[in-house]
Design an enzyme around this catalytic site. Sequence first.
Site, short mmCIF file in Angstrom:
data_model
loop_
_atom_site.label_atom_id
_atom_site.label_comp_id
_atom_site.label_asym_id
_atom_site.label_seq_id
_atom_site.Cartn_x
_atom_site.Cartn_y
_atom_site.Cartn_z
N ALA A 166 0.84 -1.21 0.00
CA ALA A 166 0.00 0.00 0.00
C ALA A 166 0.87 1.25 0.00
O ALA A 166 0.58 2.24 -0.68
CB ALA A 166 -0.94 0.00 1.20
N ASP A 167 1.95 1.22 0.77
CA ASP A 167 2.91 2.34 0.75
C ASP A 167 3.44 2.53 -0.67
O ASP A 167 3.54 3.65 -1.17
CB ASP A 167 4.10 2.02 1.65
CG ASP A 167 3.83 2.32 3.12
OD1 ASP A 167 2.97 3.17 3.40
OD2 ASP A 167 4.48 1.70 3.98
N LEU A 168 3.78 1.41 -1.31
CA LEU A 168 4.40 1.48 -2.63
C LEU A 168 3.40 1.93 -3.69
O LEU A 168 3.73 2.70 -4.59
CB LEU A 168 5.00 0.12 -2.98
CG LEU A 168 6.13 -0.26 -2.02
CD1 LEU A 168 6.38 -1.75 -2.01
CD2 LEU A 168 7.40 0.50 -2.36
N GLY A 171 3.12 5.62 -3.31
CA GLY A 171 4.32 6.27 -3.81
C GLY A 171 4.33 6.31 -5.33
O GLY A 171 4.67 7.33 -5.95
#
Lengths: 405, 395
Positions: A166-168, A171
Amino acid sequence: MLPLDGVKILDMTQFLAGPYCTMVLADMGAEVTKIERFPSGDDSRRLAPFVNGESYCAAIPNRNKKSLALDLKHPRGKEVFFRLAERADVIIENFRPGTTRKLGVDYDAVKAVNPDIIYCSISGFGQTGPLAHQGGFDIIAQGFTGLMRMTGEPGGRPAKVGIAIADLAAGNAAAQGILAAYVHRLRTGKGQYLETSLVDAVLAWTVWESGAYFGGGELPEATGTRHRRSTPYQAYRTQDGYVTVGAGNQRLWERFCRQVIERPEWIEDPRFLDLGLRMRHIDTLEREIEAITVQRPTAYWVAKLDEAGVPGGPVYRYDEVLAHPHVQAREMVVELDHPIMGRMRSLGLPVKFQGTPLSIRTPGPWLGQHTTETLREAGYSAEEIQALYDQGVVYDKYPDRHAGA
Amino acid sequence: MLPLEGIRVLDLSQIMAGPFCAMVLADLGADVIKIEKPNGGDDSRQMGPFVNGESVCYFQINRNKRGVCLNLKSAEGLELFYELVKTADILIENFRPGVTKSLKIDYETLHEINPGLVYGSISGYGQTGPYAHKGGFDLIAQGMTGLMAMTGYPDKPPAKAGVAVYDIGAGLTAAYGILAAYIQKQRTGIGQHVDVSLAESGLPWYAWEAAAYFGAGELPKRTGSRHRVSAPYQAYRTRDGYVVLGCANQRNWEKFCRQVVNRPEWLDDPRFRTNSDRARHADDLEVLIEEVFGTQDSAHWLERCEAAGVPAGPIYTLDDVVRDPHYLARDMVVEVEHPVIGRMKMFGIPTKYSEEQPTVRRAAPLLGQHTDEVLSELGVGADRLQALRDRGVIR
């Protein structure tokens, strides 16, 4: 000349979503200045393992960036920030919504001194909507978007994707959004504010799943390694591990039967005549295929698949991936010298530009490594810079380690 | 004005990685012309479920594009394609390496025709290296990059990420690479070849895993829903399901013990003193937390977490997702009218812009829906269109 040479970015992010975004932009040539609080810096600087006191975790996604350690709460620190903001093309932040306003470094404040700025926010749930105020980490987003229900074994405990996907996703969404906004500015001269969230970004990835849900009311369940609409398309057990097979269409299925598993009679088998039938008998098919694949090691099957031109491969452990000759040939593992950590390894760049090959130009900076350099470039005199250090507005963790210092 | 308005993209890709990349550009305003082969078009048109014979899977990922059906294997089709290339800024393809050369639509050929063209290739393993010739799907990449070995439970077989993360990841990687190359082209006038592979797109995502491996030789294991170095940071069973808890730091852990589960004594437990202590004793912690969580429903615990300011959340199904007021407020569920399917829903655009907000402006095209429209723009007249259609060059 790299694709983003000359694009100036101020990076107020930490941990992974924001730093991944700015890493991508830095890799493509942008000049990224990472603004960090001190003495702790980006929270990822506390993550083990450490080499000579420096975090390997922080060093990996912060390559190709400069670090400016700056106290944004100090009035003089704010002055420094705005002087840099006036010269910047892009600003990125991933504070909890509301924090930039409290700090006085929000879009409106920056726009007042630099009307063309592109200002991007990344947050857990976004800047608007009923949950905007909530903190959102990767795991919260994996749960909130349904992804955890689609991952792991059917009927088992929920599992998350093994990396912070999810972070990626956020980003990546921010990176393409910022570049599109930059293209827009090249053509109109106008900057703008843009924002994305972990949950929005992951949701946009549920492509087939949303098709099946909106179109057929199907809820995507966890399937282990199986595809939801296609088979054989999963990992099968071998004598010494697993092999993946992607033979979802008729042509590949026939090749798989004839040349890989050597069961040409399956092609005529009424249970397996077309994809719909194979899906209906997916359990039987798995049993029958595994009864054969377990008789030989993975390497045997990988070679057979390759000969037959059927997509497939091993299920590697991480060390096997990184040692693989193809991964090496594509320069996906690179070595570089870090001023504190010494010789270190990092991952390479996933986009190959034929005209302007990218490279890792500098390792992840130590906290405040480029404080003096950045201030000098912003027009501060040596005396002014010294005064900022003396007043505790800026910081450099290893002032004695600069080459030639 | 949308960010990429007026930029023309030729999308020769199919299934997922390429179409996702082209969709991202289309959402942002680019004029994306999807070129499909006459016999069936994009393979994902065969993927169910179907509504009135049209694939809803195809639909999700080809919105905001125009569709042209053109036979590139016929000399006339190729000539028309070259005419389109002259009008294009960007091209996206995801054939197996080598195929574009045999079709005479490879980078070198098209660069001669249009030196400013940014040419994006997406493939399983990339255009170079020993595996370049192999076909590669998302599943194969998840296996070969180690992701499968780190997903799922330690006592169970490897699992894949529940969505096609490497198809989409490669699509996004190509999207930002292409945009950067386009920015460079704006400044130099020269386009270039941008080469992206499924397997590689996922490798730089291993920030923490790479650090642990390169820095300390540690191999990332399967952890179910757990974080590798933090606890409590996983899914916990409640009376009626599961909730996820993200207490990665000391402050949240203390709030959790005092205000959520009312177990202040855990704060003094030597097993749980620091984040790394807790991660080491994640099994014990899971038993204790689930003892407490098992007494009440998920809603109860989520309310208490919210009141205490402890990051936590539900584990939704897509049913829950499309009803959640937050997603609705963020325009993440949108409806559009399709000429055959009718009114249909899809997920919206995850990036929000202060200038004109990108939206779903048009439904995914039927096979060849805009063939006449696009070719007419090139100056092909009605008689010639009919002749081309009769000869099977277009559809």
